[in-house]
Design a protein around this motif. Structure first.
Motif, short mmCIF file in Angstrom:
data_model
loop_
_atom_site.label_atom_id
_atom_site.label_comp_id
_atom_site.label_asym_id
_atom_site.label_seq_id
_atom_site.Cartn_x
_atom_site.Cartn_y
_atom_site.Cartn_z
N THR A 1 78.86 18.43 93.91
CA THR A 1 78.40 19.00 94.70
C THR A 1 79.30 20.57 94.75
O THR A 1 79.70 21.77 95.81
CB THR A 1 78.71 18.41 96.32
N ASN A 2 80.53 20.22 94.23
CA ASN A 2 82.15 20.78 95.36
C ASN A 2 82.02 21.22 94.22
O ASN A 2 82.63 22.67 94.76
CB ASN A 2 83.13 19.86 94.82
N GLU A 3 80.89 21.85 92.88
CA GLU A 3 81.08 23.45 92.38
C GLU A 3 79.28 23.92 92.61
O GLU A 3 78.94 24.92 92.02
CB GLU A 3 81.20 22.99 91.08
N LEU A 4 79.19 23.62 93.91
CA LEU A 4 77.89 24.60 94.01
C LEU A 4 77.33 25.33 94.98
O LEU A 4 76.77 26.35 93.69
CB LEU A 4 77.09 23.01 95.38
N LEU A 5 78.35 26.39 95.68
CA LEU A 5 78.52 27.08 95.87
C LEU A 5 78.52 28.27 94.85
O LEU A 5 77.84 29.48 94.20
CB LEU A 5 79.46 27.55 96.72
N THR A 6 79.46 27.76 94.16
CA THR A 6 80.24 28.82 92.37
C THR A 6 78.61 28.41 91.57
O THR A 6 78.45 30.00 90.77
CB THR A 6 81.47 28.31 91.96
N PHE A 7 78.03 27.54 91.24
CA PHE A 7 77.35 27.66 90.24
C PHE A 7 75.91 28.13 90.92
O PHE A 7 75.36 29.60 90.13
CB PHE A 7 76.52 25.83 90.59
N LEU A 8 75.44 28.46 91.92
CA LEU A 8 74.31 29.13 92.98
C LEU A 8 74.37 31.04 92.87
O LEU A 8 73.55 31.87 92.32
CB LEU A 8 74.63 28.80 94.30
N LYS A 9 75.95 31.55 93.39
CA LYS A 9 76.80 32.70 93.41
C LYS A 9 76.55 32.87 91.10
O LYS A 9 75.78 34.22 91.85
CB LYS A 9 78.15 33.06 93.35
N ASP A 10 76.86 32.47 90.33
CA ASP A 10 76.61 31.84 88.95
C ASP A 10 75.46 32.77 88.69
O ASP A 10 74.59 33.61 88.05
CB ASP A 10 77.50 31.44 88.07
N TYR A 11 73.75 32.09 89.38
CA TYR A 11 72.23 31.88 89.11
C TYR A 11 71.91 33.18 89.53
O TYR A 11 71.28 34.32 88.94
CB TYR A 11 72.55 30.37 89.19
N LYS B 1 76.70 32.55 104.66
CA LYS B 1 77.69 33.87 104.55
C LYS B 1 78.73 34.01 103.05
O LYS B 1 78.42 35.31 102.45
CB LYS B 1 79.28 32.91 104.89
N GLN B 2 77.98 33.19 102.51
CA GLN B 2 78.17 33.62 100.53
C GLN B 2 77.50 34.18 100.26
O GLN B 2 77.24 35.75 99.19
CB GLN B 2 78.76 32.60 99.35
N ILE B 3 76.28 33.90 100.02
CA ILE B 3 74.83 34.86 99.34
C ILE B 3 73.79 34.98 100.66
O ILE B 3 73.08 34.71 100.89
CB ILE B 3 74.14 33.78 98.40
N PRO B 4 74.63 36.32 101.60
CA PRO B 4 73.57 36.54 102.45
C PRO B 4 72.35 37.14 102.95
O PRO B 4 71.04 37.10 103.37
CB PRO B 4 74.39 37.44 103.45
N HIS B 5 71.94 37.48 101.13
CA HIS B 5 70.69 38.76 100.99
C HIS B 5 69.57 37.70 100.77
O HIS B 5 68.30 37.55 100.56
CB HIS B 5 70.97 39.73 99.88
N ILE B 6 69.54 36.34 100.25
CA ILE B 6 68.48 35.19 100.01
C ILE B 6 68.60 34.27 101.06
O ILE B 6 68.97 33.82 101.65
CB ILE B 6 69.27 34.45 98.81
#
Length: 137
Positions: free
Chosen positions: A34-44, A81-86
């Motif tokens: 979970t600590n790496e979740l946002l990074t994973f999602l942005k990459d994906y 905030k980090q992936i606002p277009h989805i």
């Protein structure tokens, strides 16, 4: 159409499932720390066409919010905030862990394999996504 990505959020691990581009089939993708979740999602999402996130909504039997909802709300704010277009939708996730465990038994996995909590989280995310697809199509 783009893929729909489902998230079974946990404080330690998060299960992730995704549809095909036609949004017909839900498949387990992975489990991430979970600590790496946002990074994973942005990459994906930088490499795949993702139309929507579906995040599990944990509820008690009396329909009140689960204790983990506090953590999920913080995550949702950061995700937006980090992936606002989805866009983000929620899906009731009651019983998904029990159903995931039963799925593992039914598919003939050995006891040692069924103790793999990461696999349970990934299957739970897949069940959340299947539930969402059934309800929305």
């Amino acid at each position: 159409m783009g893929r729909i990505l489902a998230i079974d959020y946990g404080t330690k691990r998060t299960g992730i499932a995704v549809t095909d581009e036609l949004q017909i089939i839900a498949s387990g993708l992975t489990t991430v720390d979970t600590n790496e979740l946002l990074t994973f999602l942005k990459d994906y999402v930088s490499g795949e066409n993702v139309e929507k996130f579906v995040v599990g909504l944990p509820k008690q039997m009396n329909n009140s919010a689960s204790e983990s909802e506090v953590y999920i709300q913080k995550f949702l704010v950061e995700l937006q905030k980090q992936i606002p277009h989805i866009s983000i939708e929620r899906e009731d996730e009651r019983f998904t862990s029990k159903m995931a465990f039963q799925t593992m038994i039914d598919s003939g996995l050995k006891k040692k394999q069924r103790q793999n909590k990461a696999l349970v989280d990934e299957i739970s995310a897949t069940l959340i996504l299947q539930s969402y697809l059934s309800r929305s199509h």
